[in-house]
Design a protein around this motif. Structure first.
Motif, short mmCIF file in Angstrom:
data_model
loop_
_atom_site.label_atom_id
_atom_site.label_comp_id
_atom_site.label_asym_id
_atom_site.label_seq_id
_atom_site.Cartn_x
_atom_site.Cartn_y
_atom_site.Cartn_z
N CYS A 106 0.83 -1.21 0.00
CA CYS A 106 0.00 0.00 0.00
C CYS A 106 0.87 1.26 0.00
O CYS A 106 0.60 2.22 -0.74
CB CYS A 106 -0.93 0.01 1.21
SG CYS A 106 -2.28 -1.18 1.15
N ASP A 107 1.90 1.26 0.82
CA ASP A 107 2.80 2.41 0.89
C ASP A 107 3.50 2.63 -0.45
O ASP A 107 3.64 3.78 -0.91
CB ASP A 107 3.82 2.22 2.00
CG ASP A 107 3.20 2.24 3.39
OD1 ASP A 107 2.06 2.73 3.52
OD2 ASP A 107 3.85 1.74 4.33
N GLN A 109 2.42 1.88 -3.39
CA GLN A 109 1.49 2.34 -4.42
C GLN A 109 0.73 3.59 -4.01
O GLN A 109 -0.13 4.08 -4.75
CB GLN A 109 0.52 1.22 -4.79
CG GLN A 109 1.19 0.01 -5.43
CD GLN A 109 0.20 -0.90 -6.16
OE1 GLN A 109 -0.96 -0.56 -6.36
NE2 GLN A 109 0.67 -2.07 -6.58
N GLY A 110 1.03 4.13 -2.83
CA GLY A 110 0.35 5.33 -2.39
C GLY A 110 -1.13 5.14 -2.10
O GLY A 110 -1.95 6.02 -2.35
N VAL A 111 -1.47 3.99 -1.55
CA VAL A 111 -2.87 3.63 -1.26
C VAL A 111 -3.05 3.52 0.24
O VAL A 111 -2.19 2.97 0.94
CB VAL A 111 -3.24 2.30 -1.94
CG1 VAL A 111 -4.61 1.83 -1.49
CG2 VAL A 111 -3.20 2.45 -3.46
N GLN A 112 -4.16 4.01 0.75
CA GLN A 112 -4.48 3.90 2.17
C GLN A 112 -5.65 2.94 2.37
O GLN A 112 -6.75 3.19 1.87
CB GLN A 112 -4.81 5.26 2.76
CG GLN A 112 -3.61 6.20 2.87
CD GLN A 112 -3.92 7.47 3.64
OE1 GLN A 112 -5.08 7.84 3.79
NE2 GLN A 112 -2.89 8.12 4.14
N LEU A 113 -5.39 1.87 3.07
CA LEU A 113 -6.43 0.90 3.41
C LEU A 113 -6.29 0.53 4.89
O LEU A 113 -5.18 0.39 5.39
CB LEU A 113 -6.30 -0.37 2.56
CG LEU A 113 -6.58 -0.26 1.06
CD1 LEU A 113 -6.28 -1.60 0.38
CD2 LEU A 113 -8.02 0.14 0.80
N LYS A 114 -7.41 0.37 5.56
CA LYS A 114 -7.40 -0.12 6.94
C LYS A 114 -7.38 -1.64 6.90
O LYS A 114 -8.26 -2.27 6.30
CB LYS A 114 -8.62 0.39 7.70
CG LYS A 114 -8.68 1.91 7.85
CD LYS A 114 -9.85 2.35 8.71
CE LYS A 114 -9.60 2.02 10.17
NZ LYS A 114 -10.66 2.59 11.06
#
Length: 599
Positions: A106-107, A109-114
């Motif tokens: 995620c980091d 690819q610049g994605v934020q997921l819980k």
């Protein structure tokens, strides 16, 4: 408008195609809808022991790496953009490591997921106390082995639903029952409670349909020739309603087939007693399930019923019992099968003499199979004379050195014996641990489940304690079905002419589901396809009992064959240790059918 929740099943095992996730995330149903949830099942019963070894070598592993490196890498940004929730039992024996790897992706690819994590299934620390208490294997009654490699309880859907309620975008679990990844999504989406047993059963059935990926969309289907475009086969989608009913479909412009027989075959796959399919959250009764073809590649499923769950979790433990090795040789020419068999016999004779000279014990077990001469059919094999055959020779021994000697003596066959011997497949084989399965029951009170979302603990809902056990619903039996048709003229046809079938395994049990092609064939099937006849036909496989369970809702029968897989899984030396071909073999069984029924 009625709320519909769409769930895509992207994986049936660790090693399934990379096609599933991007196809489901980027595609739409034929009606133009995308999915709300994406679920993955990765953990076969013996996968856990392989993951234990991986974690022992490197604490950063022990999970299904394909989930992060292949599946999520291909769809991560789309999942985040479209708000698709993801649930996977990819955590194996190291869910936190799996979560950490996903967080790193995620980091990058610049994605934020819980990210939610469900743990507590690892009960290896309980094994010494269970052994001291005299715990035995639930099917065979054998004592617990001295050294256990892994022990994992099959958890249910409630922790998954709790993680989703706490805001998780992705939920990673260890060992949960395969259908729980779907049931957890439905519990959250429709706010179902654990005591709503019919909903729990219907949601579990939906999860069971999804859990094997493309098996719900034409994979392994009896009428395989009717399934188009295997290369682009669609992965299954459930369109679920709040009452638990659902429609099985697949993405538009994909291959495969969704029909009542396809879905019926999958429903019976590996469930043993359809009136008492025991899961952690509910005991399911599928005998009254109904299936309706709504249109092309759309099947509506309803009618599952639930009973209170048991007070125990099933635990799958694994242990090592010696070593095993399997070697293959290709042989070509006249009487290839005879040459292959003599080659295998010569290898065993030679290596046994070597073991004696080295003062090593004899093999624990050997198995010589000649692929191409229909050995899987036993006495029902056709008298074939293949001009190509594969010698498959397997052995078990308590000492890996003995099997290294065995492996070394395969290659000399290329110059020493049969003409047409074309070499060893894959080079010299190496001994591998012989891992066996040990199943037992563990009180739910002895298992502590934890749920974390982004590292923050989540409380599980308090539910009423489960009942001690259950009683199956009374159901219609087929024994008294009257004969249809007045013709006295009968013809003999193979079972496949009047039925579909699919088979699979649970340990050393084989499960064969048989579905009538038309309801008018039920009298014939009921009378002739009885347990005694099935055991007799498959006597070269079955060493135990055969039980028939009737499934009136879909005009079917489910057969449970005990001691039928030579130990099953990695413990079996057979070329088909999971019984996948057993249903195909049964479909050749001769059936006497009134001629006018076939017209």
């Amino acid at each position: 408008m009625e709320k519909i929740v769409r769930i895509g099943g992207a994986s049936g095992f660790w090693g399934d195609s990379a096609l599933g996730a991007p196809q489901l995330v980027n595609g739409q149903t034929p009606e133009g809808h995308g999915i709300d949830y994406l679920v993955f099942d990765y953990l076969a019963e013996l996968t856990m022991s392989l993951l234990v070894n991986a974690k022992a070598k490197d604490p950063a592993f022990g999970y299904a790496t394909d989930f992060v490196d292949v599946a999520m890498k291909s769809v991560l940004k789309q999942v985040a953009t479209r708000g698709i929730k993801v649930i996977a039992n990819a955590g194996g024996v190291n869910p936190q490591a799996c979560a950490a790897a996903l967080k790193k992706l995620c980091d990058e690819q610049g994605v934020q997921l819980k990210i939610g994590v469900v743990e507590g299934d690892d009960v290896l620390s309980s094994i010494p106390a269970l052994r001291a208490a005299g715990a035995t294997e639930m099917f065979s009654g054998t004592a617990m082995p001295e050294k256990v490699l892994s022990a994992n309880a099959y958890l249910g859907a409630v922790p998954i639903a709790a993680a989703l309620k706490a805001g998780a975008d992705v939920v990673i679990t260890g060992r949960v029952v395969d259908s729980a990844v779907t049931l957890g999504a439905l519990m959250h989406a429709f706010d179902w409670r654990a005591h709503e047993l019919d909903n729990m059963a219907q949601g579990s059935l939906g999860g069971h349909i999804l859990e094997c990926g493309a098996q719900a969309t034409g994979g392994l289907f009896t009428d395989w020739e009717s399934v188009p475009d295997w290369a682009n086969i669609g992965y299954p989608i459930l369109e679920c309603s709040s009452d638990g009913s659902f429609v099985v479909t697949k993405p538009a412009n994909t291959g495969g087939l969704v029909s009542v027989p396809v879905v019926a075959e999958q429903m019976l796959y590996e469930i043993a007693d359809p009136a008492a399919y025991i899961l952690p959250d509910v005991v399911c009764d599928f005998t009254a399930v109904r299936m309706e073809q709504l249109g092309e590649n759309r099947v509506r499923v309803s009618g599952a019923r639930g009973k209170p769950p048991t007070t125990t979790y099933k635990v799958s433990a694994t242990y090592m019992e010696g070593w095993r090795v399997t070697a293959l040789l290709m042989i070509t020419g006249i009487d290839a099968h005879k040459k292959a068999r003599r080659t295998g016999e010569a290898i065993l004779e030679r290596t046994r003499a070597m073991l004696t000279r080295l003062k090593l014990a004899d093999y624990l077990e050997t198995r010589l199979e000649v692929l191409g001469e229909e050995g899987q059919y036993g006495v029902h094999a056709n008298p074939v004379k293949p001009r190509e055959a594969i010698m498959r020779l397997s052995a078990r021994h308590e000492n890996s050195k003995a099997l290294s000697l065995f492996a070394r003596e395969i290659s000399p066959a290329g110059t020493s014996w049969s003409p047409g011997t074309t070499g060893v497949s894959g080079g010299r084989v190496k001994p591998a641990p012989n891992v066996r399965l040990f199943s037992l029951a563990l009180p739910k009170s002895a298992v502590t489940i934890s749920v974390l979302v982004d590292g923050v603990a989540v409380a599980l809902p308090e539910e009423a304690p489960p009942a001690d056990f259950f009683k199956p619903y009374a159901m219609e039996q087929y024994d008294q079905i009257a004969s249809s048709g007045s013709s006295q003229t009968e013809v003999t046809v193979p079972l496949v002419r009047i039925a579909h079938a699919r088979s699979g395994d649970k340990g050393n049990l084989s499960n064969v589901g048989v579905i009538a092609r038309e309801v008018r064939y039920l009298p014939v099937l009921s009378r002739q396809l009885n347990p005694e006849a099935v055991k007799n036909y498959l006597s070269h496989f079955v060493k135990g009992t055969v039980t028939r369970h009737d499934v009136p809702g879909i005009n079917a029968f489910n057969f449970v064959l005990t001691e039928a897989l030579d130990g099953g899984g990695m413990a079996s030396l057979r070329c088909d240790p999971l019984g996948k071909g057993m249903g195909q073999i049964l479909l050749d069984m001769p059936m006497r059918v009134p001629a006018e029924l076939l017209r």
